[in-house]
Design an enzyme around this catalytic site. Structure first.
Site, PDB file in Angstrom:
ATOM      1  N   SER A  49       0.969  -0.802  -0.264  1.00  0.00           N
ATOM      2  CA  SER A  49      -0.056   0.339  -0.104  1.00  0.00           C
ATOM      3  C   SER A  49       0.689   1.585  -0.221  1.00  0.00           C
ATOM      4  O   SER A  49       1.621   1.508  -1.011  1.00  0.00           O
ATOM      5  CB  SER A  49      -1.329  -0.151   1.395  1.00  0.00           C
ATOM      6  N   ASP A  74       0.649  -3.902  -4.125  1.00  0.00           N
ATOM      7  CA  ASP A  74      -1.573  -3.544  -4.400  1.00  0.00           C
ATOM      8  C   ASP A  74      -1.073  -2.017  -4.639  1.00  0.00           C
ATOM      9  O   ASP A  74      -2.413  -1.270  -3.704  1.00  0.00           O
ATOM     10  CB  ASP A  74      -2.457  -4.006  -3.424  1.00  0.00           C
ATOM     11  N   HIS A 112      -7.998  -4.560  -1.189  1.00  0.00           N
ATOM     12  CA  HIS A 112      -7.157  -4.145  -0.809  1.00  0.00           C
ATOM     13  C   HIS A 112      -6.268  -4.959   0.495  1.00  0.00           C
ATOM     14  O   HIS A 112      -5.129  -4.485   0.722  1.00  0.00           O
ATOM     15  CB  HIS A 112      -6.929  -2.776  -0.622  1.00  0.00           C
TER      16      HIS A 112
END
EC number: 2.3.1.268
Length: 368
Positions: free
Chosen positions: A140, A164, A315
């Site tokens: 992230s 991600d 996510h």
């Protein structure tokens, strides 16, 4: 480089931090207004070092030329992934450093909080601990830090595993980030949960539920709660841990702006002509909006030797599919990275042209 064969070694710079910030914010300061965060161009990030539990070389001192640094996401911390990193250290037979980025975990609270500054903290960490060339795993927010660091300082990184996220501005995720941080502020302003309340976690979760209906996301956020001020490792200058109420380890009020605008951003102009020629593995969560079909152009432009591995998750893939993401990371560092390196080396003309282009670009930048 590595002084011990213990499986997990905690070496946070806590004593230095406590001396630097021995006086937390008073109740009067908190009530009168938002106490400003200090400004620091570079901080010493708190970290844990995880070494392999079993070494392939028996009783000999273990040494690896390529340690791994694991960079967490927004509202994450090194503690969240200590078990994962222990497994990675043993499976890959290499040291794994987990760090707390500024304004998270046991690291200092300071501004700026943007990708350029976080990259500077990472580079400082590598030099500070004399790590030489490293591999990076970023999730992230940590994924964007890792990508930007590879582009700006390719000499420090051999390979990267990006979980991600994509190298591009993402205005479409601002609403998600805003909800995440605002829910924390609402809990502090409206929840007023006391540290001596045995149901503190349940009450905090119920307060967050209105904004974060997903229980997994709420648990991720609740991992940042301080409910025992006596065991706080870092005494923030802007948080009064002694008022009898629960608090976050993060200065969430100060992150309302930078935690949304800067985290969703990407320095497009700064890196528009840069490429990282090392192998890069992108783990894409298929139920997430962080990597979409349009992201592939940016990924291929900045990281021509990449692999994309998809996992059926949101996510929060590290929490939802821990075994699957760990297997993807291990397979990359054991197998896929070498396949990508072979692919790169089989096209020496293109490789040398790209290298010369990067070298000329760097020379021009230094002369300006």
């Amino acid at each position: 480089m590595f002084l011990s064969l213990r499986p997990s070694l905690s070496v946070s710079r806590l004593a230095v931090v406590r001396r630097a910030y021995s006086s937390p914010a008073s109740k009067k300061q908190i009530n009168d207004g938002l106490v400003p965060l200090p400004h620091k161009e570079v901080i010493d990030m708190a970290f844990d070092l995880h070494l392999p539990e079993r070494s392939v070389i028996g009783k000999l001192p273990y040494h690896s030329p390529e340690p791994i640094i694991f960079f967490h996401g927004l509202l994450g911390s090194k503690r969240n992934y200590k078990h994962d990193c222990k497994k990675l250290a043993t499976a890959l037979q290499t040291p794994v450093y987990t760090v707390d980025v500024r304004n998270h975990g046991s690291s200092e609270h300071a501004l700026p909080f943007n990708y350029g500054t976080l990259v500077n903290d990472l580079v400082h960490f590598i030099h500070q601990h004399k790590l030489g060339k490293v591999n990076i795993i970023g999730y992230s927010l940590g994924a964007k830090v890792g990508m930007l660091a590879c582009l700006k300082h390719p000499e420090l990184f051999s390979a990267a595993c990006i979980i991600d996220n994509a190298p591009e501005p993402q205005p479409h995720i601002k609403a998600f980030l805003s909800t995440l941080i605002k829910s924390c502020v609402k809990l502090l302003d409206q929840g007023k949960v006391r540290v001596d309340d045995k149901l503190w976690r349940h009450k905090a979760s119920e307060s967050l539920k209105r904004y974060l209906p997903n229980a997994g996301v709420r648990n991720y956020v609740l991992n940042n709660i301080v409910h025992n001020p006596r065991v706080v490792e870092y005494r923030s200058p802007v948080i009064n841990y002694d008022d009898g109420l629960i608090h976050f380890k993060n200065p969430v009020r100060h992150m309302l702006d930078c935690g949304v605008k800067d985290v969703a951003d990407w320095p497009t102009e700064e890196v528009k002509d840069k490429k990282f020629l090392g192998p890069v593995n992108f783990i894409r969560a298929t139920k997430s909006a962080f990597i979409n079909p349009d992201s592939l152009k940016a990924i291929n432009s900045f990281f021509p030797f990449n692999n994309i591995h998809e996992i059926n998750a949101t996510h929060f893939v590290l929490n939802e599919r821990p075994q699957e993401y760990l297997r993807a990371v291990i397979d990359f560092f054991k197998v896929t990275r070498y396949q990508l390196e072979n692919k790169r080396n089989k096209d020496p003309n293109n490789y040398m042209q790209t290298q010369n282009s990067i070298s000329n670009s760097d020379t021009m930048g230094q002369s300006l």
